[in-house]
Design a protein around this motif. Structure first.
Motif, PDB file in Angstrom:
ATOM      1  N   LEU A 173      42.414  51.843  45.125  1.00  0.00           N
ATOM      2  CA  LEU A 173      41.396  51.234  45.993  1.00  0.00           C
ATOM      3  C   LEU A 173      40.843  49.959  45.361  1.00  0.00           C
ATOM      4  O   LEU A 173      40.634  48.948  46.041  1.00  0.00           O
ATOM      5  N   ALA A 174      40.589  50.037  44.041  1.00  0.00           N
ATOM      6  CA  ALA A 174      40.026  48.876  43.345  1.00  0.00           C
ATOM      7  C   ALA A 174      41.014  47.719  43.300  1.00  0.00           C
ATOM      8  O   ALA A 174      40.672  46.581  43.626  1.00  0.00           O
ATOM      9  N   LEU A 175      42.252  48.001  42.892  1.00  0.00           N
ATOM     10  CA  LEU A 175      43.226  46.936  42.680  1.00  0.00           C
ATOM     11  C   LEU A 175      43.762  46.368  43.995  1.00  0.00           C
ATOM     12  O   LEU A 175      44.156  45.201  44.053  1.00  0.00           O
ATOM     13  N   SER A 176      43.785  47.196  45.044  1.00  0.00           N
ATOM     14  CA  SER A 176      44.287  46.720  46.338  1.00  0.00           C
ATOM     15  C   SER A 176      43.192  46.076  47.177  1.00  0.00           C
ATOM     16  O   SER A 176      43.463  45.506  48.231  1.00  0.00           O
ATOM     17  N   ASP A 177      41.945  46.194  46.716  1.00  0.00           N
ATOM     18  CA  ASP A 177      40.783  45.641  47.421  1.00  0.00           C
ATOM     19  C   ASP A 177      40.537  46.312  48.773  1.00  0.00           C
ATOM     20  O   ASP A 177      39.837  45.770  49.617  1.00  0.00           O
ATOM     21  N   LYS A 178      41.120  47.514  48.990  1.00  0.00           N
ATOM     22  CA  LYS A 178      40.916  48.192  50.271  1.00  0.00           C
ATOM     23  C   LYS A 178      39.462  48.636  50.462  1.00  0.00           C
ATOM     24  O   LYS A 178      39.015  48.815  51.589  1.00  0.00           O
ATOM     25  N   GLY A 200      32.015  47.324  43.200  1.00  0.00           N
ATOM     26  CA  GLY A 200      32.933  48.341  43.682  1.00  0.00           C
ATOM     27  C   GLY A 200      34.212  48.384  42.874  1.00  0.00           C
ATOM     28  O   GLY A 200      34.694  49.476  42.517  1.00  0.00           O
ATOM     29  N   LYS A 201      34.779  47.243  42.558  1.00  0.00           N
ATOM     30  CA  LYS A 201      36.035  47.204  41.802  1.00  0.00           C
ATOM     31  C   LYS A 201      35.875  47.860  40.433  1.00  0.00           C
ATOM     32  O   LYS A 201      36.664  48.726  40.034  1.00  0.00           O
ATOM     33  N   ILE A 202      34.824  47.476  39.704  1.00  0.00           N
ATOM     34  CA  ILE A 202      34.583  48.044  38.375  1.00  0.00           C
ATOM     35  C   ILE A 202      34.303  49.541  38.481  1.00  0.00           C
ATOM     36  O   ILE A 202      34.803  50.356  37.693  1.00  0.00           O
ATOM     37  N   GLY A 203      33.512  49.921  39.476  1.00  0.00           N
ATOM     38  CA  GLY A 203      33.141  51.317  39.639  1.00  0.00           C
ATOM     39  C   GLY A 203      34.317  52.211  39.974  1.00  0.00           C
ATOM     40  O   GLY A 203      34.469  53.297  39.410  1.00  0.00           O
ATOM     41  N   TYR A 204      35.162  51.775  40.897  1.00  0.00           N
ATOM     42  CA  TYR A 204      36.314  52.596  41.277  1.00  0.00           C
ATOM     43  C   TYR A 204      37.279  52.763  40.111  1.00  0.00           C
ATOM     44  O   TYR A 204      37.862  53.842  39.929  1.00  0.00           O
ATOM     45  N   ILE A 205      37.477  51.730  39.319  1.00  0.00           N
ATOM     46  CA  ILE A 205      38.368  51.849  38.159  1.00  0.00           C
ATOM     47  C   ILE A 205      37.813  52.854  37.161  1.00  0.00           C
ATOM     48  O   ILE A 205      38.531  53.736  36.662  1.00  0.00           O
ATOM     49  N   ALA A 206      36.508  52.771  36.862  1.00  0.00           N
ATOM     50  CA  ALA A 206      35.888  53.711  35.918  1.00  0.00           C
ATOM     51  C   ALA A 206      35.989  55.136  36.442  1.00  0.00           C
ATOM     52  O   ALA A 206      36.319  56.071  35.691  1.00  0.00           O
ATOM     53  N   ARG A 207      35.734  55.319  37.709  1.00  0.00           N
ATOM     54  CA  ARG A 207      35.807  56.660  38.310  1.00  0.00           C
ATOM     55  C   ARG A 207      37.240  57.192  38.253  1.00  0.00           C
ATOM     56  O   ARG A 207      37.463  58.371  37.973  1.00  0.00           O
ATOM     57  N   GLY A 208      38.204  56.322  38.509  1.00  0.00           N
ATOM     58  CA  GLY A 208      39.598  56.735  38.443  1.00  0.00           C
ATOM     59  C   GLY A 208      39.995  57.179  37.049  1.00  0.00           C
ATOM     60  O   GLY A 208      40.735  58.163  36.879  1.00  0.00           O
ATOM     61  N   ILE A 209      39.523  56.469  36.029  1.00  0.00           N
ATOM     62  CA  ILE A 209      39.826  56.844  34.640  1.00  0.00           C
ATOM     63  C   ILE A 209      39.295  58.240  34.338  1.00  0.00           C
ATOM     64  O   ILE A 209      39.991  59.073  33.732  1.00  0.00           O
ATOM     65  N   VAL A 210      38.067  58.514  34.759  1.00  0.00           N
ATOM     66  CA  VAL A 210      37.474  59.837  34.500  1.00  0.00           C
ATOM     67  C   VAL A 210      38.286  60.930  35.196  1.00  0.00           C
ATOM     68  O   VAL A 210      38.587  61.975  34.605  1.00  0.00           O
ATOM     69  N   TRP A 211      38.684  60.701  36.452  1.00  0.00           N
ATOM     70  CA  TRP A 211      39.469  61.692  37.185  1.00  0.00           C
ATOM     71  C   TRP A 211      40.820  61.928  36.509  1.00  0.00           C
ATOM     72  O   TRP A 211      41.298  63.066  36.449  1.00  0.00           O
ATOM     73  N   LEU A 212      41.442  60.885  35.982  1.00  0.00           N
ATOM     74  CA  LEU A 212      42.741  61.040  35.318  1.00  0.00           C
ATOM     75  C   LEU A 212      42.599  61.883  34.046  1.00  0.00           C
ATOM     76  O   LEU A 212      43.474  62.708  33.740  1.00  0.00           O
TER      77      LEU A 212
END
Length: 276
Positions: A173-178, A200-212
């Motif tokens: 979501l972050a990298l595709s800007d959707k 949003g971009k920074i937040g989604y990346i951080a959230r994705g890292i935690v989920w991984l």
């Protein structure tokens, strides 16, 4: 989804107010998670990684002046967010349709509703004084229950894969800007829109890292048939802290989660809420 015929639709104004209140409550939780995780990263205020997850945030709120009232408000907000997610899933207020792609998105809305419904329930138990008996990682409980079932290791492995896909989706979501669709329909001035997009971009990346990282814990629990190896965001923070340059890694993710909370506030204020 036939179930949609049996789900009553609240008046449009109620749906909008529930969504905005829910997004605000979610923003509060993530901002506090980010702040407490940052404090844990640099050993400020005696905070630890394990006390920086969402249950730790609820305990933190409860310890403040009028904490029980404040936590009750957050619990109601998370319940509103849950109801809104279920309306998106079952009433298809976002017009995703009944094709495979649309069904997949609506299932994701429903899953989000269940997750935040569980958080609202836990917060309500704390308000009523029934949830103070230990932190009790809910993911360890889930892993333990699944491992007791037939093909339990496979079930926990499926949870690990699903969690990893959820984390990758956040980063996508972050990298595709959707995620910009939540912003660009609001008609903001360029400066405000740019700020919201960056948060949003920074937040989604951080959230994705935690989920991984959480997915990695579930995978270990599946491979070793050991529910104690499953863990939530607190365990993920501890994992980051123990890595090379751990304080800086955890601090960066904490700031990202803080930005995600800010993004939720902006969505609550500016996002166009569809009511069907």
């Amino acid at each position: 989804m036939d179930i949609a015929q049996h789900v009553p639709t609240p008046p449009p104004a109620w749906v909008k107010n529930m969504a905005r209140f829910g997004l605000t409550a979610k923003g509060i939780v993530y901002c506090l998670v980010g702040i407490l995780a940052f404090m844990a990263a640099f050993e400020l205020g005696g905070k630890s990684e394990q006390s920086s997850d969402k249950s730790g945030v609820f305990q933190f709120i409860l310890e403040q002046n009028f904490g029980r009232v404040l936590l009750a408000i957050v619990a109601i907000g998370l319940l509103c967010y849950t109801v809104w997610r279920f309306l998106q899933a079952f009433k298809d207020t976002e017009n995703k349709g009944d094709n495979p792609k649309g069904i997949g998105v609506r299932i994701r809305y429903a899953f989000s509703g269940f997750v935040y419904g569980a958080l609202a329930f836990y917060a309500a138990k704390l308000v009523l004084g029934n949830g103070g008996g230990g932190n009790g990682d809910s993911r360890e409980t889930v892993a333990k229950e699944l491992l007791q079932q037939p093909f339990g290791q496979w079930l926990v492995g499926i949870v690990a894969v699903g969690t990893a896909l959820a984390g990758l989706h956040q980063i996508y979501l972050a990298l595709s800007d959707k995620y910009k669709k939540h912003v660009q329909s609001a008609g903001l001035k360029h400066e405000a829109e740019a700020m919201m997009i960056r948060a949003g971009k920074i937040g989604y990346i951080a959230r994705g890292i935690v989920w991984l990282i959480i997915a990695y814990f579930f995978l270990r629990a599946a491979l070793h048939a050991n529910p104690n190896e499953a863990g939530g965001s607190g365990s993920a923070f501890a994992f980051l802290e123990s890595s090379s340059y751990g304080s800086y890694m955890l601090g960066a993710v904490a700031i990202g989660l803080l930005f995600y909370g800010i993004f939720m506030f902006m969505r609550a204020r500016y996002q166009v809420i569809n009511v069907g």
